[in-house]
Design an enzyme around this catalytic site. Structure first.
Site, PDB file in Angstrom:
ATOM      1  N   ASP A  82      44.948  31.938  40.411  1.00 45.07           N
ATOM      2  CA  ASP A  82      45.479  33.297  40.488  1.00 45.07           C
ATOM      3  C   ASP A  82      44.683  34.081  41.549  1.00 45.07           C
ATOM      4  O   ASP A  82      43.448  34.064  41.539  1.00 45.07           O
ATOM      5  CB  ASP A  82      45.316  33.938  39.089  1.00 45.07           C
ATOM      6  CG  ASP A  82      46.045  35.267  38.962  1.00 45.07           C
ATOM      7  OD1 ASP A  82      47.034  35.484  39.682  1.00 45.07           O
ATOM      8  OD2 ASP A  82      45.619  36.075  38.105  1.00 45.07           O
ATOM      9  N   HIS A 180      47.369  46.156  38.000  1.00 45.59           N
ATOM     10  CA  HIS A 180      46.544  45.352  37.095  1.00 45.59           C
ATOM     11  C   HIS A 180      45.780  46.279  36.146  1.00 45.59           C
ATOM     12  O   HIS A 180      45.428  47.392  36.509  1.00 45.59           O
ATOM     13  CB  HIS A 180      45.530  44.525  37.900  1.00 45.59           C
ATOM     14  CG  HIS A 180      46.161  43.440  38.727  1.00 45.59           C
ATOM     15  ND1 HIS A 180      46.121  43.432  40.093  1.00 45.59           N
ATOM     16  CD2 HIS A 180      46.863  42.328  38.371  1.00 45.59           C
ATOM     17  CE1 HIS A 180      46.757  42.359  40.550  1.00 45.59           C
ATOM     18  NE2 HIS A 180      47.220  41.674  39.522  1.00 45.59           N
ATOM     19  N   ASN A 230      52.901  37.817  35.092  1.00 46.39           N
ATOM     20  CA  ASN A 230      51.468  37.642  34.861  1.00 46.39           C
ATOM     21  C   ASN A 230      50.947  38.607  33.797  1.00 46.39           C
ATOM     22  O   ASN A 230      51.148  39.817  33.904  1.00 46.39           O
ATOM     23  CB  ASN A 230      50.685  37.904  36.147  1.00 46.39           C
ATOM     24  CG  ASN A 230      50.820  36.777  37.138  1.00 46.39           C
ATOM     25  OD1 ASN A 230      51.650  35.899  36.976  1.00 46.39           O
ATOM     26  ND2 ASN A 230      49.993  36.793  38.166  1.00 46.39           N
TER      27      ASN A 230
HETATM   28  P1  13P Z   1      47.313  42.469  33.761  1.00 39.36           P
HETATM   29  O1  13P Z   1      45.881  42.229  33.423  1.00 39.36           O
HETATM   30  O2  13P Z   1      47.573  43.904  34.093  1.00 39.36           O
HETATM   31  O3  13P Z   1      48.250  41.927  32.746  1.00 39.36           O
HETATM   32  O4  13P Z   1      47.607  41.683  35.125  1.00 39.36           O
HETATM   33  C1  13P Z   1      47.489  40.301  35.146  1.00 39.36           C
HETATM   34  C2  13P Z   1      47.761  39.769  36.502  1.00 39.36           C
HETATM   35  O5  13P Z   1      48.613  40.261  37.218  1.00 39.36           O
HETATM   36  C3  13P Z   1      46.988  38.594  36.937  1.00 39.36           C
HETATM   37  O6  13P Z   1      47.270  38.236  38.236  1.00 39.36           O
END
Ligand code: 13P
Length: 285
Positions: A82, A180, A230
């Site tokens: 990621d 995020h 995600n």
């Molecule tokens: P969140 O922590 O806001 O759910 O985002 C996760 C993400 O996009 C990881 O790439």
């Protein structure tokens, strides 16, 4: 490792019109919770590890844990990097057996983003590994920015077409208003923009920062081409809230299994909820 390329998981989701979670693994308990939930829901699985999480756990331990789990499951599983920040980070994961990597050069200008993404795509595709890239920037939920700045950070549909054509990337993370972490106000997704991107771009689209976004909004975005969603923060919060509750109930507790166990169960329930909301339950093959 008996992993499947992430592209295979997303292709089936695209054909059948559902979303698959890209769920972040940060430690043993989070991996167990995600696996348990996917097993119970019979869902294909995308295990996402950030560079920070890999550093925290140790790359060999990540591989060891995932390998151990693969011995005991028939689920289709992709292991994904990621937000890989460089070619080297992506190659390190590919050499260790990852079946998917994200190269996130979205902070760079358009041409530089294309160049970095293309380099990773060429190397990854030579060994059958899927590549995700990002165009546009997810501005932090805590950032004090104007509406114009917010708009400017979002993915431009025409640039998205050019980006996908020139890089050959397998799936594209788009910036349509999510962030995020924990949202300060209510997240506002730009569905018109997503619709425009989806009409022009024919690879599966990825939604980052889905924690705190109502399921109905995520479902609407799945209807507009989002195939990977995600989630990290929602699961961390579920885990930690239970952990706090258990420790507060019994201040004498010292055995990690006694507080991590219930926290892991709380996270498992949350993962199951998300799998069902995204529609990937029953879709393992
Ligand atoms: P969140 O922590 O806001 O759910 O985002 C996760 C993400 O996009 C990881 O790439």
């Amino acid at each position: 490792m008996n992993l499947v390329p992430m592209a295979e998981i997303l292709q089936k989701a695209d054909e059948e019109g559902y979303g698959v979670g890209g769920f972040n693994v940060n430690n043993l308990e989070s991996l167990q919770a995600i696996i348990q939930a996917a097993e119970e829901e019979k869902s294909p699985l995308i295990l996402a590890t950030s560079e920070g999480a890999i550093k925290y756990m140790g790359m060999d331990h990540v591989i060891g844990m995932v390998e151990g789990f693969l011995k005991n499951t028939d689920l289709p599983v992709a292991l994904h990097l990621d937000h890989g920040g460089s070619f080297d980070a992506a190659m390190k994961c590919i050499r260790k057996g990852y079946s998917s990597v994200m190269i996130d050069a979205s902070k760079h200008p358009f041409e530089e983003n294309i160049a970095q993404t293309k380099e990773v795509v060429q190397a990854a595709h030579a060994v059958g590994v899927t590549v995700e890239a990002e165009l546009g920037r997810l501005v932090g939920s805590e950032d004090e920015i104007t509406v114009t700045e917010r708009e400017a950070a979002m993915t431009d549909p025409d640039e998205a077409v050019e980006f996908v054509e020139r890089t050959g990337v397998d799936c594209l993370a788009v910036a349509i208003g999510t962030a995020h972490g924990v949202y300060k106000g209510d997240p506002e997704l730009d569905f018109d923009r997503l619709k425009a991107i989806n009409e022009k771009v024919d690879v599966p689209l990825v939604l980052h920062g889905a924690s705190g976004v109502p399921d109905t909004d995520v479902q609407k975005s799945i209807g507009m081409g989002i195939r990977k969603i995600n989630v990290n923060t929602d699961f961390q919060q579920a885990f930690t809230a239970k952990l706090r509750e258990v420790l507060a109930d019994d201040p004498e507790l010292y055995d990690p299994r006694k507080y991590c166990g219930p926290a892991r169960e709380a996270m498992t329930e949350k993962v199951k909820e998300k799998i069902r909301a995204f529609g990937s339950n029953g879709k393992a093959w």
